[in-house]
Design an enzyme around this catalytic site. Sequence first.
Site, PDB file in Angstrom:
ATOM      1  N   ARG A  35       0.695  -1.278   0.166  1.00 47.33           N
ATOM      2  CA  ARG A  35       0.058   0.024  -0.012  1.00 47.33           C
ATOM      3  C   ARG A  35       0.856   1.296  -0.119  1.00 47.33           C
ATOM      4  O   ARG A  35       0.636   2.117  -0.678  1.00 47.33           O
ATOM      5  CB  ARG A  35      -0.974  -0.013   1.015  1.00 47.33           C
ATOM      6  CG  ARG A  35      -2.080   1.127   0.929  1.00 47.33           C
ATOM      7  CD  ARG A  35      -3.030   0.870   2.215  1.00 47.33           C
ATOM      8  NE  ARG A  35      -2.295   0.891   3.407  1.00 47.33           N
ATOM      9  CZ  ARG A  35      -2.601   1.026   4.839  1.00 47.33           C
ATOM     10  NH1 ARG A  35      -4.033   1.194   4.741  1.00 47.33           N
ATOM     11  NH2 ARG A  35      -2.151   0.962   5.737  1.00 47.33           N
ATOM     12  N   ALA A  78      -4.363  -8.861  10.189  1.00 43.64           N
ATOM     13  CA  ALA A  78      -5.890  -9.433  10.379  1.00 43.64           C
ATOM     14  C   ALA A  78      -6.913  -8.545  10.700  1.00 43.64           C
ATOM     15  O   ALA A  78      -6.705  -7.241  11.289  1.00 43.64           O
ATOM     16  CB  ALA A  78      -5.865 -10.476  11.336  1.00 43.64           C
ATOM     17  N   ASN A 104      -2.904 -14.066  10.592  1.00 43.52           N
ATOM     18  CA  ASN A 104      -3.619 -14.944  11.544  1.00 43.52           C
ATOM     19  C   ASN A 104      -4.973 -14.274  11.637  1.00 43.52           C
ATOM     20  O   ASN A 104      -5.337 -13.733  12.743  1.00 43.52           O
ATOM     21  CB  ASN A 104      -2.944 -14.576  12.761  1.00 43.52           C
ATOM     22  CG  ASN A 104      -1.739 -15.511  12.995  1.00 43.52           C
ATOM     23  OD1 ASN A 104      -1.975 -16.831  12.875  1.00 43.52           O
ATOM     24  ND2 ASN A 104      -0.678 -15.230  13.914  1.00 43.52           N
ATOM     25  N   SER A 130       3.058 -20.516   9.876  1.00 47.69           N
ATOM     26  CA  SER A 130       3.939 -20.377  11.267  1.00 47.69           C
ATOM     27  C   SER A 130       5.389 -20.569  10.958  1.00 47.69           C
ATOM     28  O   SER A 130       5.937 -21.345  10.178  1.00 47.69           O
ATOM     29  CB  SER A 130       3.251 -21.568  12.146  1.00 47.69           C
ATOM     30  OG  SER A 130       4.120 -21.607  13.395  1.00 47.69           O
ATOM     31  N   GLY A 131       6.213 -20.216  12.183  1.00 45.78           N
ATOM     32  CA  GLY A 131       7.548 -20.287  11.956  1.00 45.78           C
ATOM     33  C   GLY A 131       8.186 -18.837  11.934  1.00 45.78           C
ATOM     34  O   GLY A 131       9.549 -18.720  12.152  1.00 45.78           O
ATOM     35  N   LYS A 185      -4.476 -23.375  12.572  1.00 46.82           N
ATOM     36  CA  LYS A 185      -3.485 -22.387  12.734  1.00 46.82           C
ATOM     37  C   LYS A 185      -3.640 -21.804  14.296  1.00 46.82           C
ATOM     38  O   LYS A 185      -2.718 -21.773  15.306  1.00 46.82           O
ATOM     39  CB  LYS A 185      -3.271 -21.544  11.803  1.00 46.82           C
ATOM     40  CG  LYS A 185      -2.172 -20.344  12.297  1.00 46.82           C
ATOM     41  CD  LYS A 185      -0.980 -20.841  12.663  1.00 46.82           C
ATOM     42  CE  LYS A 185       0.202 -19.968  12.588  1.00 46.82           C
ATOM     43  NZ  LYS A 185       0.044 -18.811  13.548  1.00 46.82           N
ATOM     44  N   HIS A 188      -3.167 -24.296  16.711  1.00 46.42           N
ATOM     45  CA  HIS A 188      -1.543 -24.331  17.185  1.00 46.42           C
ATOM     46  C   HIS A 188      -1.155 -23.272  17.768  1.00 46.42           C
ATOM     47  O   HIS A 188      -0.236 -23.575  18.701  1.00 46.42           O
ATOM     48  CB  HIS A 188      -0.791 -24.126  15.575  1.00 46.42           C
ATOM     49  CG  HIS A 188       0.581 -23.747  15.584  1.00 46.42           C
ATOM     50  ND1 HIS A 188       0.906 -22.262  15.850  1.00 46.42           N
ATOM     51  CD2 HIS A 188       1.876 -24.621  15.496  1.00 46.42           C
ATOM     52  CE1 HIS A 188       2.335 -22.441  15.856  1.00 46.42           C
ATOM     53  NE2 HIS A 188       2.687 -23.727  15.397  1.00 46.42           N
ATOM     54  N   ASN A 189      -1.535 -22.072  17.634  1.00 47.16           N
ATOM     55  CA  ASN A 189      -1.251 -20.817  18.402  1.00 47.16           C
ATOM     56  C   ASN A 189      -1.714 -21.254  19.976  1.00 47.16           C
ATOM     57  O   ASN A 189      -1.015 -20.855  20.822  1.00 47.16           O
ATOM     58  CB  ASN A 189      -1.892 -19.527  18.004  1.00 47.16           C
ATOM     59  CG  ASN A 189      -0.889 -19.164  16.859  1.00 47.16           C
ATOM     60  OD1 ASN A 189      -0.170 -19.948  16.265  1.00 47.16           O
ATOM     61  ND2 ASN A 189      -0.887 -17.746  16.693  1.00 47.16           N
ATOM     62  N   GLU A 192       0.793 -23.527  21.346  1.00 48.79           N
ATOM     63  CA  GLU A 192       1.880 -22.743  21.405  1.00 48.79           C
ATOM     64  C   GLU A 192       1.924 -22.140  22.729  1.00 48.79           C
ATOM     65  O   GLU A 192       2.895 -22.032  23.726  1.00 48.79           O
ATOM     66  CB  GLU A 192       2.314 -21.763  20.610  1.00 48.79           C
ATOM     67  CG  GLU A 192       3.253 -20.757  20.124  1.00 48.79           C
ATOM     68  CD  GLU A 192       3.095 -19.710  19.222  1.00 48.79           C
ATOM     69  OE1 GLU A 192       3.069 -20.028  18.197  1.00 48.79           O
ATOM     70  OE2 GLU A 192       3.165 -18.342  19.343  1.00 48.79           O
ATOM     71  N   LYS A 262      -1.482 -11.254  21.057  1.00 47.54           N
ATOM     72  CA  LYS A 262      -2.355 -10.699  20.027  1.00 47.54           C
ATOM     73  C   LYS A 262      -3.717 -11.222  19.843  1.00 47.54           C
ATOM     74  O   LYS A 262      -4.429 -10.946  18.817  1.00 47.54           O
ATOM     75  CB  LYS A 262      -1.362 -10.849  18.676  1.00 47.54           C
ATOM     76  CG  LYS A 262      -0.195 -10.152  18.815  1.00 47.54           C
ATOM     77  CD  LYS A 262       0.484  -9.791  17.548  1.00 47.54           C
ATOM     78  CE  LYS A 262       1.677  -8.933  17.677  1.00 47.54           C
ATOM     79  NZ  LYS A 262       2.970 -10.192  17.912  1.00 47.54           N
ATOM     80  N   HIS A 453     -34.348 -27.871  37.465  1.00 52.74           N
ATOM     81  CA  HIS A 453     -33.619 -28.237  36.255  1.00 52.74           C
ATOM     82  C   HIS A 453     -33.485 -29.584  35.607  1.00 52.74           C
ATOM     83  O   HIS A 453     -33.187 -29.988  34.767  1.00 52.74           O
ATOM     84  CB  HIS A 453     -32.191 -27.611  36.315  1.00 52.74           C
ATOM     85  CG  HIS A 453     -32.398 -26.169  36.310  1.00 52.74           C
ATOM     86  ND1 HIS A 453     -32.617 -25.505  35.066  1.00 52.74           N
ATOM     87  CD2 HIS A 453     -31.886 -25.272  37.119  1.00 52.74           C
ATOM     88  CE1 HIS A 453     -32.380 -23.999  35.659  1.00 52.74           C
ATOM     89  NE2 HIS A 453     -32.065 -23.934  36.800  1.00 52.74           N
ATOM     90  N   SER A 479     -38.260 -27.126  34.781  1.00 52.02           N
ATOM     91  CA  SER A 479     -37.993 -25.907  33.800  1.00 52.02           C
ATOM     92  C   SER A 479     -37.496 -26.567  32.660  1.00 52.02           C
ATOM     93  O   SER A 479     -37.303 -25.663  31.666  1.00 52.02           O
ATOM     94  CB  SER A 479     -37.107 -25.046  34.537  1.00 52.02           C
ATOM     95  OG  SER A 479     -35.972 -25.701  34.467  1.00 52.02           O
TER      96      SER A 479
HETATM   97  C1  6PG Z   1       3.526 -18.542  14.699  1.00 52.05           C
HETATM   98  C2  6PG Z   1       3.004 -17.859  15.794  1.00 52.05           C
HETATM   99  C3  6PG Z   1       2.721 -16.283  15.236  1.00 52.05           C
HETATM  100  C4  6PG Z   1       2.145 -15.616  16.244  1.00 52.05           C
HETATM  101  C5  6PG Z   1       3.157 -15.362  17.332  1.00 52.05           C
HETATM  102  C6  6PG Z   1       2.514 -14.063  18.527  1.00 52.05           C
HETATM  103  O1  6PG Z   1       3.233 -19.759  14.438  1.00 52.05           O
HETATM  104  O2  6PG Z   1       4.495 -18.195  13.809  1.00 52.05           O
HETATM  105  O3  6PG Z   1       2.368 -18.397  16.316  1.00 52.05           O
HETATM  106  O4  6PG Z   1       1.746 -16.777  14.344  1.00 52.05           O
HETATM  107  O5  6PG Z   1       1.705 -14.502  15.864  1.00 52.05           O
HETATM  108  O6  6PG Z   1       3.656 -16.247  17.978  1.00 52.05           O
HETATM  109  O7  6PG Z   1       1.451 -14.430  19.171  1.00 52.05           O
HETATM  110  P1  6PG Z   1       1.161 -13.767  20.428  1.00 52.05           P
HETATM  111  O8  6PG Z   1       1.464 -12.408  20.382  1.00 52.05           O
HETATM  112  O9  6PG Z   1      -0.406 -14.013  20.657  1.00 52.05           O
HETATM  113  O10 6PG Z   1       2.261 -14.433  21.564  1.00 52.05           O
END
Ligand code: 6PG
Length: 484
Positions: A35, A78, A104, A130-131, A185, A188-189, A192, A262, A453, A479
């Site tokens: 942008r 997002a 995300n 991810s990664g 995903k 996954h988070n 994580e 996040k 209930h 009820s």
């Molecule tokens: C990934 C991570 C990534 C995520 C960060 C921050 O798979 O590479 O999950 O997608 O955005 O880990 O997450 P938080 O700020 O919520 O800790």
Amino acid sequence: MNASADIGLIGLAVMGENLILNMEGKGFTVACYNRTVSKVDEFINGRGKGKKIIGCHSIQELASVLKRPRIVMMMVKAGQPVDDLIEQLLPVLEDGDIIIDGGNSLFEDTIRRTKYVESKGKLYIGTGVSGGEEGALLGPSLMPGGSPAAWLHVKPIFQAIAAKLDDGTPCCDWVGEGGAGHYVKMTHNGIEYGDMQLICEAYHIMKEGLSMTPDQMHQVFKEWNEGELKSYLIEITADILAKKDEDGQPLVDKILDTAGQKGTGKWTVISSQELGIPITLIAEAVYSRCVSAMKDQRVDASRHFPRPDPRFPGNKQQWIQDIRNALYASKIISYTQGYMLMRAAAQHYGWNLNYGGIAQIWRGGCIIRSVFLGQIKKAFDRKPDLSCLLLDSFFNKAVRRCVRSWRKVVSTAQRKGIPVPALSTALAFYDAYRSAWLPANLLQAQRDYFGAHMYERVDRPRGQFFHTNWTGRGGTTASGTYTV
Ligand code: 6PG
């Protein structure tokens, strides 16, 4: 202009740039747009110089340089920016062209967007990536879902850039329709978050319970990374503990103890509430970040309440073994819960998820990559319809091997005043899950007492409901028995 680019990518933040370089390195010609257009020129004359990357100054130009069907990947924040960009893209694309969202995004947004874009004759993919930055450049784990017809066209690019297992298997495969990729995903988070919290609790016990220095803990995590706990997060924890600040002191000790987030962990917990699946460990991991963020209140409260002597009595080496076992058993519970969640979501949203395949996608490239996921893959190879990971022979045996240590660590931490919300909720879940009887009979009686209930009886078939006039004052009107 010649339509020569295999894929277009919009959004030149670090993830976007690194994905472009990864794609280009695998032989694809990539068009890019941002942008703030000056970023395009900066990239083309900087990291992208001399490569098969076409810088575009408008979305129209981007569309004009793409081979058919056009594939455009969005790597933007997002939320609303994704919807805005879709609106800009739709008029410049033709039927059958493909829009990919690699951010995300919330899976419900992806379900909605897939339907919307398909209604306009185009195809849509919402993919987990991810990664982190390094993964994007060297090989991420990719979790694509959306319009199935798009996969054929996107597969060669995605599987080329994804991380590879030792046998060459790419950490990327089609996850399912609609929001399936972003759901996986998100899970996954959530996992994580759980893995990170468990590691932090182990660190807390070693630091305060065993009075260990960061260097000593570095050694422990390094050793753990050679065994069944081997994983990216254990590896980086070892690295972090060894890192010194400019003055030679451990950097970790200088970092303020308030965690950010996040939102993907929170979304996982919200979804679990919707589906009625107890992902207690991930929930505690999210709440632990919230508690950590209440720094000022905690500092104030610390002046009002005495704390017990945190030191763990007895043999330090033995405790380290016990903590490792407690962490491992809790991790099994966390993944058990995470897989229960995905199973329920698949049923609810009509996705045909391949659970072993998901373990394989997560096995490399992503933040939760670990040897442990190889065991999960094997468990689903043994029994593709496995309903609960904990019941698999390998994990069942592993938990039974660890349970004594686990109880010792959790109970001692509680006596010593060291908070271990993830380790302890995992143990509570284990104890509840393996209990044929729980005190919910009393709970049902309470519900029936104050709200009519109704309850089922142990001496009558399931599905028959009863109401008792507990006090002699209430009537016989019940009820109703609906459950959400
Ligand atoms: C990934 C991570 C990534 C995520 C960060 C921050 O798979 O590479 O999950 O997608 O955005 O880990 O997450 P938080 O700020 O919520 O800790």
